[in-house]
Design a protein around this motif. Structure first.
Motif, PDB file in Angstrom:
ATOM      1  N   PHE A  21      -9.939   7.326   0.842  1.00 47.12           N
ATOM      2  CA  PHE A  21     -10.136   7.575  -0.589  1.00 47.12           C
ATOM      3  C   PHE A  21     -11.534   8.165  -0.780  1.00 47.12           C
ATOM      4  O   PHE A  21     -12.533   7.494  -0.514  1.00 47.12           O
ATOM      5  CB  PHE A  21     -10.026   6.282  -1.397  1.00 47.12           C
ATOM      6  CG  PHE A  21      -8.623   5.850  -1.706  1.00 47.12           C
ATOM      7  CD1 PHE A  21      -8.052   6.131  -2.942  1.00 47.12           C
ATOM      8  CD2 PHE A  21      -7.872   5.173  -0.758  1.00 47.12           C
ATOM      9  CE1 PHE A  21      -6.753   5.735  -3.232  1.00 47.12           C
ATOM     10  CE2 PHE A  21      -6.582   4.770  -1.035  1.00 47.12           C
ATOM     11  CZ  PHE A  21      -6.008   5.047  -2.273  1.00 47.12           C
ATOM     12  N   TYR A  50      -6.723  10.575  -0.330  1.00 51.77           N
ATOM     13  CA  TYR A  50      -6.644  10.474  -1.779  1.00 51.77           C
ATOM     14  C   TYR A  50      -8.005  10.815  -2.368  1.00 51.77           C
ATOM     15  O   TYR A  50      -9.043  10.506  -1.780  1.00 51.77           O
ATOM     16  CB  TYR A  50      -6.257   9.049  -2.199  1.00 51.77           C
ATOM     17  CG  TYR A  50      -4.931   8.571  -1.654  1.00 51.77           C
ATOM     18  CD1 TYR A  50      -3.767   8.683  -2.408  1.00 51.77           C
ATOM     19  CD2 TYR A  50      -4.851   8.008  -0.389  1.00 51.77           C
ATOM     20  CE1 TYR A  50      -2.554   8.239  -1.918  1.00 51.77           C
ATOM     21  CE2 TYR A  50      -3.635   7.562   0.121  1.00 51.77           C
ATOM     22  CZ  TYR A  50      -2.493   7.683  -0.646  1.00 51.77           C
ATOM     23  OH  TYR A  50      -1.284   7.251  -0.148  1.00 51.77           O
ATOM     24  N   THR A  85      -9.545  17.728  -4.202  1.00 56.63           N
ATOM     25  CA  THR A  85      -9.421  17.123  -2.876  1.00 56.63           C
ATOM     26  C   THR A  85      -8.458  17.899  -1.986  1.00 56.63           C
ATOM     27  O   THR A  85      -8.685  18.006  -0.768  1.00 56.63           O
ATOM     28  CB  THR A  85      -8.979  15.656  -2.995  1.00 56.63           C
ATOM     29  OG1 THR A  85      -9.974  14.933  -3.737  1.00 56.63           O
ATOM     30  CG2 THR A  85      -8.807  15.012  -1.634  1.00 56.63           C
ATOM     31  N   GLU A 117      -3.178  13.414  -1.904  1.00 59.06           N
ATOM     32  CA  GLU A 117      -2.793  13.119  -3.280  1.00 59.06           C
ATOM     33  C   GLU A 117      -4.034  13.115  -4.149  1.00 59.06           C
ATOM     34  O   GLU A 117      -4.980  12.365  -3.891  1.00 59.06           O
ATOM     35  CB  GLU A 117      -2.080  11.768  -3.377  1.00 59.06           C
ATOM     36  CG  GLU A 117      -1.586  11.465  -4.781  1.00 59.06           C
ATOM     37  CD  GLU A 117      -0.681  10.256  -4.863  1.00 59.06           C
ATOM     38  OE1 GLU A 117      -0.533   9.695  -5.973  1.00 59.06           O
ATOM     39  OE2 GLU A 117      -0.122   9.866  -3.821  1.00 59.06           O
ATOM     40  N   GLU A 118      -4.038  13.976  -5.147  1.00 61.18           N
ATOM     41  CA  GLU A 118      -5.137  13.988  -6.110  1.00 61.18           C
ATOM     42  C   GLU A 118      -4.835  12.945  -7.175  1.00 61.18           C
ATOM     43  O   GLU A 118      -3.816  12.997  -7.855  1.00 61.18           O
ATOM     44  CB  GLU A 118      -5.316  15.389  -6.689  1.00 61.18           C
ATOM     45  CG  GLU A 118      -5.752  16.385  -5.615  1.00 61.18           C
ATOM     46  CD  GLU A 118      -6.151  17.745  -6.161  1.00 61.18           C
ATOM     47  OE1 GLU A 118      -5.861  18.030  -7.347  1.00 61.18           O
ATOM     48  OE2 GLU A 118      -6.754  18.530  -5.394  1.00 61.18           O
ATOM     49  N   VAL A 119      -5.720  11.975  -7.284  1.00 59.83           N
ATOM     50  CA  VAL A 119      -5.472  10.747  -8.028  1.00 59.83           C
ATOM     51  C   VAL A 119      -5.908  10.904  -9.482  1.00 59.83           C
ATOM     52  O   VAL A 119      -7.019  11.359  -9.764  1.00 59.83           O
ATOM     53  CB  VAL A 119      -6.231   9.578  -7.380  1.00 59.83           C
ATOM     54  CG1 VAL A 119      -5.992   8.290  -8.153  1.00 59.83           C
ATOM     55  CG2 VAL A 119      -5.813   9.419  -5.919  1.00 59.83           C
ATOM     56  N   LEU A 155      -2.168   2.525  -7.073  1.00 65.42           N
ATOM     57  CA  LEU A 155      -1.410   3.031  -5.940  1.00 65.42           C
ATOM     58  C   LEU A 155      -1.305   1.939  -4.892  1.00 65.42           C
ATOM     59  O   LEU A 155      -2.299   1.272  -4.575  1.00 65.42           O
ATOM     60  CB  LEU A 155      -2.111   4.248  -5.328  1.00 65.42           C
ATOM     61  CG  LEU A 155      -2.251   5.492  -6.200  1.00 65.42           C
ATOM     62  CD1 LEU A 155      -3.193   6.493  -5.526  1.00 65.42           C
ATOM     63  CD2 LEU A 155      -0.887   6.125  -6.433  1.00 65.42           C
ATOM     64  N   ARG A 203     -13.311   3.052  -7.750  1.00 57.63           N
ATOM     65  CA  ARG A 203     -12.070   2.444  -7.258  1.00 57.63           C
ATOM     66  C   ARG A 203     -12.098   0.930  -7.472  1.00 57.63           C
ATOM     67  O   ARG A 203     -13.129   0.285  -7.281  1.00 57.63           O
ATOM     68  CB  ARG A 203     -11.889   2.705  -5.767  1.00 57.63           C
ATOM     69  CG  ARG A 203     -12.052   4.145  -5.341  1.00 57.63           C
ATOM     70  CD  ARG A 203     -10.885   5.006  -5.709  1.00 57.63           C
ATOM     71  NE  ARG A 203     -11.088   6.377  -5.242  1.00 57.63           N
ATOM     72  CZ  ARG A 203     -10.566   7.443  -5.816  1.00 57.63           C
ATOM     73  NH1 ARG A 203      -9.781   7.309  -6.871  1.00 57.63           N
ATOM     74  NH2 ARG A 203     -10.802   8.650  -5.340  1.00 57.63           N
TER      75      ARG A 203
END
Length: 267
Positions: A48, A78, A83, A116-118, A124, A147
């Motif tokens: 992340f 992520y 990203t 995956e662009e959060v 998640l 986060r």
């Protein structure tokens, strides 16, 4: 901050000892520090990225290269908007290195990495954790995210880089067992700025006031959020640990830990 005593930002979160876990940021020098602490890179189940500044993300390309050279599958990545493009560049770097390193041998081909662009919203589920994200102020040029990592009834909140965002981070860190937050001390910033010319000193002070969090503000966030412990991270090379901890303790009555490379914190 990255300097001779500290590698770039990176935190490995595991549920039990020697289990797969998630890597929060992947700054330069962090992989060597992880291995010195006994964390094998094959245990990284997901990465992340809080944002795409080099001191938080540069070692992603190295991680992909080293895992692929060892025949390991790359972990999913992520991060915020941008990203996917960043990870694509990291993959191309790794592929180039694998060609250079092959020495005529057949090496596993590095395929595409799942990215995956959060966005903010529902947590998640990744590697046994629930990871929630919130966008924080840092730079006009990119998106930065904090986060909230939950697992087995425990919660860790990690700020990455964040400018002043007291109300936002207080709500996001509410009830966390551990709050890991970047910060700077005013005296340390003065010492750092004194190395520069007058224009440079004014510029760096303005930049920090705009894009980072002063330790007094961070400690007030921890107190208002009723966080169990406060870990101060991403420090200026001119910080004095005792000075920083004493300043934080004026506003926050809980345990204060000044982060060092190799630090282990049980959440």
């Amino acid at each position: 901050m990255l300097n001779a005593r500290r590698a770039g930002a990176s935190i490995f979160v595991e549920r039990t000892s020697n289990a797969p876990g998630i890597l929060l940021d992947c700054g330069p020098g962090s992989l060597e520090r992880a291995q010195a602490a006994g964390i094998g890179l094959e245990r990284v189940a997901a990465v992340f990225l809080s944002h795409l500044h080099f001191d938080h993300a540069l070692a992603l390309a190295e991680l992909l290269t080293r895992l692929a050279f060892g025949g390991r599958e790359p972990p999913p990545v992520y991060g915020p908007a941008g990203t996917a493009q960043y990870a694509s560049s990291a993959v191309e770097y790794a592929r180039t290195q694998l060609r250079y390193l092959s020495g005529g041998r057949r090496l596993p081909l590095l395929g595409s990495v799942r990215v995956e662009e959060v966005a903010e919203g529902e947590p998640l589920g990744v590697a046994g954790f629930e990871v929630e994200s919130v966008t924080v102020p840092h730079s006009e040029m990119l998106v930065a995210q904090a986060r909230r990592v939950a697992g087995d009834g425990r919660v860790l909140v990690y700020s990455g880089d964040s400018g002043p965002a007291s109300a936002l981070m207080t709500a996001f860190a509410r009830g966390a067992d551990v709050l890991m937050h970047e910060c700077y001390g005013r005296l340390a910033l003065e010492r750092y700025a004194s190395r520069l010319d007058a224009q440079g000193a004014r510029s760096i002070k303005a930049a920090f006031a705009r894009s980072h969090s002063e330790v007094g503000s961070v400690s007030r966030i921890a107190a208002a959020a009723r966080a169990g412990r406060l870990v101060l991270t991403h420090l200026l090379p001119t910080e004095e640990e005792a000075e920083l901890a004493e300043t934080a303790s004026r506003e926050y009555a809980g345990p204060v830990i000044v982060a060092r490379d190799g630090l282990v914190v049980e959440v």
